[in-house]
Scaffold this motif. Structure first.
Motif, short mmCIF file in Angstrom:
data_model
loop_
_atom_site.label_atom_id
_atom_site.label_comp_id
_atom_site.label_asym_id
_atom_site.label_seq_id
_atom_site.Cartn_x
_atom_site.Cartn_y
_atom_site.Cartn_z
N PRO A 294 0.81 -1.22 0.00
CA PRO A 294 0.00 0.00 0.00
C PRO A 294 0.85 1.28 0.00
O PRO A 294 0.47 2.28 -0.61
N ILE A 295 1.99 1.24 0.65
CA ILE A 295 2.87 2.41 0.67
C ILE A 295 3.38 2.70 -0.73
O ILE A 295 3.39 3.84 -1.19
N CYS A 296 3.78 1.65 -1.43
CA CYS A 296 4.27 1.80 -2.80
C CYS A 296 3.16 2.32 -3.71
O CYS A 296 3.39 3.22 -4.53
N LEU A 297 1.96 1.78 -3.57
CA LEU A 297 0.82 2.23 -4.37
C LEU A 297 0.54 3.72 -4.13
O LEU A 297 0.28 4.47 -5.08
N THR B 11 -0.12 6.74 8.24
CA THR B 11 0.01 6.22 6.88
C THR B 11 -1.30 6.36 6.13
O THR B 11 -1.33 6.84 5.00
N SER B 12 -2.41 5.95 6.75
CA SER B 12 -3.69 6.07 6.06
C SER B 12 -4.08 7.54 5.92
O SER B 12 -4.64 7.93 4.89
N ARG C 294 -6.51 4.68 -4.39
CA ARG C 294 -7.68 3.97 -3.86
C ARG C 294 -7.35 2.51 -3.55
O ARG C 294 -7.82 1.95 -2.56
N GLU C 295 -6.54 1.89 -4.40
CA GLU C 295 -6.12 0.51 -4.10
C GLU C 295 -5.29 0.47 -2.82
O GLU C 295 -5.43 -0.44 -2.00
N ALA C 296 -4.43 1.47 -2.64
CA ALA C 296 -3.62 1.54 -1.41
C ALA C 296 -4.53 1.61 -0.19
O ALA C 296 -4.33 0.88 0.79
N LYS D 227 -5.76 -1.53 8.63
CA LYS D 227 -4.60 -2.32 9.08
C LYS D 227 -3.37 -1.45 9.31
O LYS D 227 -2.50 -1.80 10.08
N GLY D 228 -3.29 -0.31 8.60
CA GLY D 228 -2.11 0.55 8.71
C GLY D 228 -2.25 1.52 9.87
O GLY D 228 -3.32 1.69 10.44
#
Length: 199
Positions: A105-108, A143-144, A129-131, A138-139
């Motif tokens: 998710p970080i990369c996305l 981060t979120s 949105r995928e991230a 969970k993050g």
């Protein structure tokens, strides 16, 4: 002919250091340095390139993905957006192959952010949105919250100001939960700018 495998660099005048470091790294020369020289080289991505080269040499996919993520950040910070996008895309392919639920998710989000800067708003929105979907609680909040901030910027740049404001407020709530003061201030500025734009 003697092949140079390592170079020790320590200079007071940093002029041209980025070009020298990049050239040496491209030739496969391990660059060693300390202090201000090391800091200057790190900004150019030379150190990360060396880590990437070594990871590829030994076939360590996780280290390669991490080095690519770091290289993407360096390129993005220095305005080398196309190179950043390439690094993030390559890292993303590795992370998907490994099924890395934490770094993916970080990369996305990073890829979406650089695509926003490149004006690729549809792709940026899909990746961000995928991230968020992969984070899904969970993050950590920072981060979120940061990823929601990227989405708010994408929506703003796409001219969808009402949606951007809603997402910016969600971002601010997530950042408040983490007590990330600097990020929270950025969120306040983002909301203020959107309110001004909306009239």
């Amino acid at each position: 002919m003697i092949a140079v495998r390592r170079a020790l660099i320590s200079v007071s005048d940093k002029t041209g250091l980025d070009a020298l470091g990049a050239c040496l790294a491209d030739l496969g020369v391990e660059v060693l340095s300390t202090g201000g020289t090391a800091k200057a080289l790190k900004k150019t991505g030379v150190v990360v390139k060396e880590a990437l080269r070594r990871a590829r040499e030994i076939g360590f996919l996780r280290a390669e993905a991490n080095a690519l993520l770091n290289l993407g950040v360096r390129w993005q910070e220095t305005g080398r957006l196309s190179e950043a996008e390439d690094a993030y895309r390559e890292a993303l392919a590795h992370l998907r192959r490994m099924g890395d639920a934490q770094a993916l998710p970080i990369c996305l989000a990073n890829l979406g952010d650089v695509q926003r800067e490149l004006g690729q708003l549809e792709q940026a929105e899909l990746h961000v949105r995928e991230a968020l979907q992969r984070m899904d609680g969970k993050g950590e909040a920072r981060t979120s919250g940061g990823t929601l901030a990227i989405l708010a910027d994408v929506l703003r740049d796409a001219g969808r100001l009402d949606e951007a404001l809603v997402v910016a407020r969600q971002s601010l709530r997530a950042l408040e939960a983490n007590r990330g003061r600097r990020f929270w201030l950025d969120g306040q500025r983002r909301i203020g700018a959107l309110l001004l734009a909306l009239g």
